[in-house]
Design an enzyme around this catalytic site. Structure first.
Site, mmCIF file in Angstrom:
data_model
loop_
_atom_site.group_PDB
_atom_site.id
_atom_site.type_symbol
_atom_site.label_atom_id
_atom_site.label_comp_id
_atom_site.label_asym_id
_atom_site.label_seq_id
_atom_site.Cartn_x
_atom_site.Cartn_y
_atom_site.Cartn_z
ATOM 1 N N HIS A 153 0.841 -1.210 0.000
ATOM 2 C CA HIS A 153 0.000 0.000 0.000
ATOM 3 C C HIS A 153 0.876 1.261 0.000
ATOM 4 O O HIS A 153 0.415 2.338 0.390
ATOM 5 C CB HIS A 153 -0.956 0.038 1.195
ATOM 6 C CG HIS A 153 -1.640 -1.273 1.453
ATOM 7 N ND1 HIS A 153 -2.778 -1.680 0.795
ATOM 8 C CD2 HIS A 153 -1.311 -2.294 2.293
ATOM 9 C CE1 HIS A 153 -3.134 -2.874 1.219
ATOM 10 N NE2 HIS A 153 -2.255 -3.274 2.123
ATOM 11 N N SER A 163 15.623 19.676 -15.285
ATOM 12 C CA SER A 163 14.599 20.708 -15.263
ATOM 13 C C SER A 163 15.187 22.006 -15.784
ATOM 14 O O SER A 163 16.337 22.338 -15.501
ATOM 15 C CB SER A 163 14.077 20.910 -13.831
ATOM 16 O OG SER A 163 13.300 22.086 -13.741
#
Length: 482
Positions: free
Chosen positions: A156, A286
């Site tokens: 999870h 970036s």
């Protein structure tokens, strides 16, 4: 008009390998049509069609490769007759005048279009399988290299019991082995449409051979053999069943599922700074944030894998609406979806191969994360050790429960480090096991049989799956397109 003024698919212009892009090129398609016409003529002549001369056969053979001029001439002819196959019959006849009257003898358009498509399906899989083999091979080497390195497991996406880096890689490999099985099965199951006539009855060929059924069957088998297939589908309409496309594209879509899962895990691990994909020396992550190392290769895999999965729907939707012996609403979409699926699968595998060839592991980051969670996981071991030394399990459980909540408060509310072990050491109740705590916290004791599972999986399961495919394994570096 410049090529920069019209749309060009990035699948072929930006990403795909030269080999896969060439397979689905116009030249390969139309040259394959010519090969099919030539093969049919040779087989018909062998079986006694006297109208087909040696000169005709030679001229057909000498002009198997379609030139740029041929493609342009056929395009102009198609604008007049509105039929692509007959346009190419006309142009081929101009190149091979002695054969002009016998090209396409007894055949329907689907003799060339459908048989060519089946050849492309087969040859495309022959390009994909070696790439998948190399992804599996290199990822297996990675698994063995890190089979003993403990890492925090996630369920999870919450901290769970420890596994190892290598064992986690086996989860990716296992799915890819199923994909390899599927690709091989799909490839080996492919047959040819063969020589079946306009509605699959072989009526035109029965007339050509004056009612000789044996010769019609011989013709079908001879064409199949000459084109390198094991068999022809025994029953067809005008086309081969579009369920074949469903079968193949389902296999490619399933590969897309595995690829997406793998690349998503790498993206998450990159965020955790535990494992990163290769990052070139001059690569920019970036335009604004110079420090960033974005997982752009894995993101590309995820992006294209989604598209790969979607092509399956084109195949199922098309196959389900083919009326009786055929309709033509399959033609346009298949020109798009089949090449798109193959080109996309090719790009996905090439990108995965680049990723798995240069995965970077950061053991210290992994160790730090383990140390932040392991104290909680070790509580059961501590309880068991206390009981062995005469302690009461329920009382011990309560002592640890209180200390665990205190430590969790430090982590969650104060942003501090997990100090549960320090609290246990400072609590007199746990004095009997104080000297054993380091051993009880050894990460290697929390990974179960992960190292042994990994080694056996690679050396037995993977080795058996790749048996006979070793010729495809290379150590070549993989350079990506832009």
């Amino acid at each position: 008009m410049s090529s920069n003024d019209s749309y060009s698919s990035p699948l072929s212009s930006r990403y795909a390998s030269k080999e896969m892009a060439q397979l689905f090129s116009l030249r390969t398609r139309f040259s394959t049509w010519r090969k099919l016409w030539y093969t049919l003529a040779v087989a018909e002549k062998e079986l006694g069609i006297e109208a087909i001369t040696d000169e005709a056969i030679q001229q057909l053979k000498d002009n198997l490769v379609v030139t740029d001029e041929d493609i342009e001439a056929a395009s102009k002819q198609e604008a007049i007759v509105r039929h692509d196959v007959m346009s190419h019959v006309h142009v081929y006849g101009l190149k091979a005048p002695a054969a002009a009257g016998i090209i396409h003898l007894g055949a329907t358009s689907c003799y060339v279009t459908d048989n060519a498509d089946l050849i492309f399906l087969r040859d495309g899989l022959d390009l994909l399988i070696p790439k998948l083999v190399n992804v599996i091979d290199r990822l297996s080497k990675f698994a063995l290299q890190y089979k003993d390195l403990p890492v925090l497991g996630w369920t999870h996406f919450q901290p769970a019991q420890l596994t190892t880096v290598g064992k986690r890689a086996t989860l990716w490999i296992q799915e890819l082995l199923w994909d390899l099985r599927n690709l091989q099965r799909a490839r080996n199951d492919l047959g040819l449409r063969g020589v079946k006539g306009t509605t699959g009855t072989q009526g035109s060929f029965l007339s050509l051979f004056h009612g000789d059924h044996d010769k019609v069957e011989e013709l079908d088998q001879r064409v199949v053999e000459m084109l390198g297939f094991d068999y022809a589908y025994p029953c067809t309409g005008q086309t081969y069943s579009r369920k074949i496309d469903v079968d193949v594209l389902a296999t490619l879509a399933s590969l897309g599922v595995s690829a997406h899962k793998f690349a998503t895990d790498i993206r998450l691990l990159a965020n955790l700074k535990e494992i990163e994909e290769p990052f070139e020396k001059s690569q920019i992550g970036s335009s604004a944030m110079a420090y960033k190392r974005n997982p752009m290769r894995s993101e590309r895999v995820c992006s294209l894998a989604r598209h790969l999965q979607s092509t399956f729907q084109d195949a199922t939707s098309t196959a389900s609406v083919q009326w009786f012996e055929r309709t033509l609403d399959d033609s346009a979409i298949r020109r798009v979806s089949i090449p798109s699926a193959y080109l996309t699968a090719d790009i996905v595998l090439s990108t995965m191969l680049n990723i798995v060839s240069g995965l970077v592991v950061y053991p210290k980051v992994i160790e730090r994360r383990i140390n932040s969670e392991l104290p909680f996981m070790a509580t059961e071991n501590i309880i068991m050790a206390m009981v062995e030394r005469g302690g009461d399990r329920q009382e011990c459980h309560e002592q640890i429960r209180v200390l665990s909540h205190q430590a969790a408060s430090v982590v969650k509310e104060q942003g501090g480090d997990n100090d549960l072990i320090e609290r246990i050491k400072a609590t007199e109740y746990f004095a009997p096991v104080k000297n054993d705590l380091d051993a009880l916290l050894n990460p290697q004791t929390f990974v179960g049989r992960a190292p042994q599972q990994t080694e056996k999986f690679v050396k037995v399961t993977v080795a058996n799956a790749l048996k006979g495919l070793e010729k495809h394994i290379t150590s070549e570096s993989v350079q990506l397109q832009v």
